[in-house]
Design a protein around this motif. Structure first.
Motif, PDB file in Angstrom:
ATOM      1  N   SER A  46      48.699  32.748  47.055  1.00 15.44           N
ATOM      2  CA  SER A  46      48.202  33.008  45.706  1.00 15.44           C
ATOM      3  C   SER A  46      47.251  34.203  45.683  1.00 15.44           C
ATOM      4  CB  SER A  46      47.494  31.773  45.157  1.00 15.44           C
ATOM      5  OG  SER A  46      48.407  30.706  45.018  1.00 15.44           O
ATOM      6  N   VAL A  47      47.462  35.097  44.710  1.00 12.68           N
ATOM      7  CA  VAL A  47      46.713  36.352  44.679  1.00 12.68           C
ATOM      8  C   VAL A  47      46.337  36.698  43.239  1.00 12.68           C
ATOM      9  CG1 VAL A  47      48.836  37.719  44.512  1.00 12.68           C
ATOM     10  CG2 VAL A  47      46.757  38.774  45.434  1.00 12.68           C
ATOM     11  N   ASN A  48      45.193  37.359  43.063  1.00 18.87           N
ATOM     12  CA  ASN A  48      44.739  37.744  41.733  1.00 18.87           C
ATOM     13  C   ASN A  48      45.511  38.943  41.207  1.00 18.87           C
ATOM     14  OD1 ASN A  48      42.661  35.811  41.365  1.00 18.87           O
ATOM     15  ND2 ASN A  48      41.289  36.990  42.680  1.00 18.87           N
ATOM     16  N   LEU A  49      45.932  38.867  39.954  1.00 18.06           N
ATOM     17  CA  LEU A  49      46.525  39.992  39.242  1.00 18.06           C
ATOM     18  C   LEU A  49      45.384  40.659  38.482  1.00 18.06           C
ATOM     19  CD1 LEU A  49      49.264  41.382  38.342  1.00 18.06           C
ATOM     20  CD2 LEU A  49      49.129  39.945  36.302  1.00 18.06           C
ATOM     21  N   ARG A  50      45.147  41.946  38.758  1.00 20.59           N
ATOM     22  CA  ARG A  50      43.991  42.639  38.180  1.00 20.59           C
ATOM     23  C   ARG A  50      44.417  43.752  37.223  1.00 20.59           C
ATOM     24  NH1 ARG A  50      39.264  41.355  40.972  1.00 20.59           N
ATOM     25  NH2 ARG A  50      39.573  40.183  42.907  1.00 20.59           N
ATOM     26  N   ASP A  51      43.451  44.237  36.413  1.00 17.17           N
ATOM     27  CA  ASP A  51      43.781  45.268  35.425  1.00 17.17           C
ATOM     28  C   ASP A  51      43.690  46.683  35.975  1.00 17.17           C
ATOM     29  OD1 ASP A  51      41.045  45.589  35.615  1.00 17.17           O
ATOM     30  OD2 ASP A  51      40.662  45.525  33.462  1.00 17.17           O
ATOM     31  N   LYS A  52      43.265  46.836  37.236  1.00  9.02           N
ATOM     32  CA  LYS A  52      43.285  48.137  37.889  1.00  9.02           C
ATOM     33  C   LYS A  52      43.373  47.933  39.401  1.00  9.02           C
ATOM     34  CE  LYS A  52      38.211  48.729  37.820  1.00  9.02           C
ATOM     35  NZ  LYS A  52      37.128  49.630  37.375  1.00  9.02           N
ATOM     36  N   SER A  54      41.960  47.834  42.217  1.00 10.08           N
ATOM     37  CA  SER A  54      40.685  47.736  42.927  1.00 10.08           C
ATOM     38  C   SER A  54      40.167  46.308  42.808  1.00 10.08           C
ATOM     39  CB  SER A  54      39.668  48.710  42.319  1.00 10.08           C
ATOM     40  OG  SER A  54      38.359  48.430  42.778  1.00 10.08           O
ATOM     41  N   THR A  55      39.379  45.873  43.783  1.00  6.10           N
ATOM     42  CA  THR A  55      38.805  44.528  43.694  1.00  6.10           C
ATOM     43  C   THR A  55      37.764  44.445  42.578  1.00  6.10           C
ATOM     44  OG1 THR A  55      37.218  45.155  45.435  1.00  6.10           O
ATOM     45  CG2 THR A  55      39.192  43.952  46.115  1.00  6.10           C
ATOM     46  N   SER A  56      37.373  45.605  42.038  1.00  3.74           N
ATOM     47  CA  SER A  56      36.450  45.605  40.897  1.00  3.74           C
ATOM     48  C   SER A  56      37.201  45.430  39.575  1.00  3.74           C
ATOM     49  CB  SER A  56      35.648  46.916  40.852  1.00  3.74           C
ATOM     50  OG  SER A  56      36.511  48.020  40.672  1.00  3.74           O
ATOM     51  N   GLY A  57      38.546  45.465  39.636  1.00  2.00           N
ATOM     52  CA  GLY A  57      39.352  45.263  38.438  1.00  2.00           C
ATOM     53  C   GLY A  57      39.234  43.835  37.920  1.00  2.00           C
TER      54      GLY A  57
END
Length: 334
Positions: A46-52, A54-57
């Motif tokens: 399981s992994v986070n889907l981000r808006d950019k 980078s882990t700062s997304g």
């Protein structure tokens, strides 16, 4: 009577459930058919889907283990831009801990990639234990069989199988992103703005020759431009200015005219020989060694660092002696 009513209710529920299941299956089949020609990958943890990229997304959602996603592009060395089965677009870590390219349900949908910078083909997914089979030249098209750590297992058109670095410095995945020049230009402009913004935040950072590439407390010229691109876009350039110059020549077109430079280009200079144009009159620039690199901002300005006395990272005009020392420039991006 009650028994008949109960049977009718149960039948209605089963019929409704059946229609819903069939509709869901059709949607899944349609989604699968739509993505047949796209680059597919399977989430292995399981992994986070981000808006950019980078882990700062910001986190859009958690993509669960076992989910299949469509890879749209290899955004940088650490993230893929993907589209989930429910249509959400975002960025996930490209680490093999989270995602497997060309495995599971997507095993038969092999991914094509193009070499954008000469890269070694190795016998194992490691720079220490993997022996070099050959160097794959820029422009070589390969098939990605699977991802193994920081390496791809690939197959060349000639049938050679081995491992190459998965860094976006070396390979460009052939996804279904925009292929128009207009889209590419717009995307690059956004990226360049991010690089310049990142570089400017280090204005005033002290100069140190041979600075530590693992910190941002001090910079020399090549460390500074390397940090700007690495932090902003995840692109890791070579660690010294001469190799950076070779990298730009190998991956694009060297510009010998200052007037042809664009914002975001790296600009390279030879040693100082004097402040007047006459001091450089008989110099054969093709034989000169690169001694300095800067980030061109546009409008005749550059962002760089070159001495402790100058105050560290600063903005200067590309004129005077700098103009005479100029060797060439070029873009890091395609």
């Amino acid at each position: 009577m009650k028994r008949s009513t109960t049977i009718l209710v149960l039948s209605a529920i089963l019929l409704t459930t059946s229609f819903a299941a069939t509709a869901e299956q059709n949607r899944a089949l349609a989604a699968t058919a739509t993505a047949q020609t796209a680059t597919k990958a399977q989430i292995v943890s399981s992994v986070n889907l981000r808006d950019k990229p980078s882990t700062s997304g910001k986190i859009i959602e958690l993509v669960k283990k076992g989910a299949t996603v469509t890879i749209l592009e290899n955004s940088n060395s650490y993230f893929y831009k993907v589209k989930t089965s429910d249509g959400k677009t975002g960025y996930v870590s490209s680490s093999s801990k989270y995602i497997s390219v060309g495995s599971g349900n997507a095993a038969s949908e092999q991914t094509s990639a193009s070499v954008i910078y000469g890269v070694n083909l190795r016998t194992a997914p490691s720079t220490s234990t993997g022996k070099i089979i050959t160097m794959l030249k820029k422009g070589t098209v390969v098939t990605i069989l699977e991802k193994s750590g920081d390496f791809y297992k690939i197959k060349t058109a000639g049938g050679q199988v081995g491992y190459v670095s998965s860094s976006s410095k070396y390979l460009q995945l052939k996804g279904n992103g925009s292929s128009s020049n207009e889209g590419s230009t717009s995307s690059n402009q956004t990226k360049i703005a991010k690089v310049i913004s990142t570089g400017k935040k280090y204005l005033g950072t002290p100069y140190e020759y041979g600075s530590d590439r693992n910190t941002t407390k001090t910079f020399d010229c090549s460390d500074f431009v390397r940090q700007a691109y690495k932090e902003a876009l995840g692109i890791t350039l070579p660690s010294d200015s001469r190799k950076q110059g070779t990298w730009v020549k190998d991956n694009g077109t060297a510009k010998s005219s200052i007037s042809s430079l664009k914002a975001g280009d790296l600009v390279f200079f030879m040693s100082y020989k004097g402040s007047s144009e006459s001091a450089y009159k008989n110099v054969d620039k093709s034989k000169e060694t690169i001694t300095h690199v800067a980030l061109y901002l546009g409008n005749g300005e550059m962002l760089h660092t070159y001495s402790q006395a100058s105050g560290g990272v600063r903005i200067d005009k590309l004129d005077g002696a700098w103009k005479f020392r100029f060797l060439f420039g070029g873009s890091v991006l395609k």
